[in-house]
Design an enzyme around this catalytic site. Structure first.
Site: not given
Ligand code: SD4
Length: 337
Positions: A77, A196, A214, A224, A247-248
């Site tokens: 990731s 991330t 990330t 994107r 994160t998320g």
């Molecule tokens: C995103 N926030 O590209 C990042 C991905 C991530 O846990 O954090 N995933 O949306």
């Protein structure tokens, strides 16, 4: 025409009016600390700590830390071994910011394994904050970064597996996540293969910095961009107050200017923990229909070295490193935890 001398006079007058002492950093005796998202943050923190413990700048520390998962071949990731987008392109997002509001970022950068270092070059070598796509790659090459194919055989296999159904469902990236796995192949408890890295550091001189890196959401649409390279969304640092990272699901963080919000809440007097909780609850309130599957987590650090973290779903952990202990992993509280 403004004469140089007049300019300095004016600048000094404005500075004394505002009480600016030349730098925005906190008092010189502070508690050095590094925190970062997820348990793979432990190795990142330890690299950052090597800089901090010898009196280095928090900015150098967070860059050194972010570079660790960027080349970790087990990490799908972040960086080098990140999973690709829907069309098989590995594209990376990163941002970096210091205590003097200096910041740089890259988004949808392909072929460069260390987007965080390119982000720092954007900050230091250009008048801009964010470079994207082909322009970011051109800049990186001009700066001496070596382009390479990032799609590993393992990532390619996972992508081909995903293509069989090609269903994009950005569900919660808690420990029950489908991130980094083909649909149907959820690996409970596997927190190594997604998410991330957001890393925040306070150095011995009270200077704060942050970095975020990330490969974004696996199987995303080409082009994107998530929250991580957006200053104020995935990362924000205010040298007088504190720093935050997220994160998320990046779209939810962007919609709410998440990291900026956390820092602003700290400015209004909230502790880092209270600020993270309030920012998460704002997302929950605005998206009640989505929160059952949606994951967003915030991590915050203030200039005193106090830490806070909160997420929607359980499973979010952060890593903490200081003089007492360099490999602490702390489970964050959550709405559904
Ligand atoms: C995103 N926030 O590209 C990042 C991905 C991530 O846990 O954090 N995933 O949306």
């Amino acid at each position: 025409m403004t004469h140089r001398r007049d300019f300095f006079k004016t600048t000094l007058a404005v500075s004394s009016l505002l009480g600016i002492a030349g730098t925005a950093s906190a008092a010189s005796s502070s508690k050095p600390i590094v925190v970062s998202t997820w348990d793979f943050g432990v190795a990142a923190n330890q690299a950052a700590w090597e800089v901090i413990k010898t009196g280095g700048h928090a900015l150098d520390a967070v860059e050194a830390g972010a570079r660790i998962p960027e080349v970790d071949m087990k990490n799908h990731s972040v960086g080098r071994a990140g999973y690709p987008d829907r069309d098989g392109h590995v594209s990376l997002d990163a941002s970096i910011m210091d205590e003097r509001w200096r910041c740089g970022a890259v988004a949808a950068l392909e072929h460069i394994a260390h987007p965080i270092s390119v982000a720092r070059r954007v900050m230091e070598k250009t008048p801009h904050v964010l470079l994207v796509g082909a322009g970011a790659l051109q800049f990186a090459i001009e700066q001496g970064f070596q382009p390479e194919e990032l799609l590993t055989p393992e990532s390619e296999a996972a992508w081909k597996d995903w293509l069989k159904e090609a269903r994009y469902a950005p569900v919660a990236n808690s420990e029950m996540s489908t991130y980094g796995h083909a649909p149907g192949s959820v690996v409970p408890g596997d927190v190594h293969n997604h998410d991330t890295l957001g890393i925040l550091a306070l150095d011995a001189q009270g200077r704060l910095s942050g970095a975020c890196t990330t490969s974004g959401m696996a199987w995303k649409l080409r082009g994107r961009v998530g929250d991580s390279p957006i200053i104020g969304a995935g990362l924000y640092v205010d040298g007088e107050i504190g720093a935050a990272t997220s994160t998320g699901v990046g779209e939810e963080v962007i919609r709410n200017a998440g990291s900026f919000l956390v820092v602003e809440l700290m400015r209004q007097g909230r502790t880092p923990q209270q600020a993270c909780e309030e920012a998460v609850m704002r997302i929950v309130k605005r998206r009640p229909e989505a929160v059952k599957t949606l994951q967003v987590g915030f991590l915050a650090l203030n200039t005193k070295g106090d830490v806070g973290a909160f997420a929607i779903q359980k499973g979010f952990v952060y890593a903490q490193c200081d003089a007492a202990k360099t490999d602490l992993v702390v489970p964050a509280k959550s709405v559904f935890g």
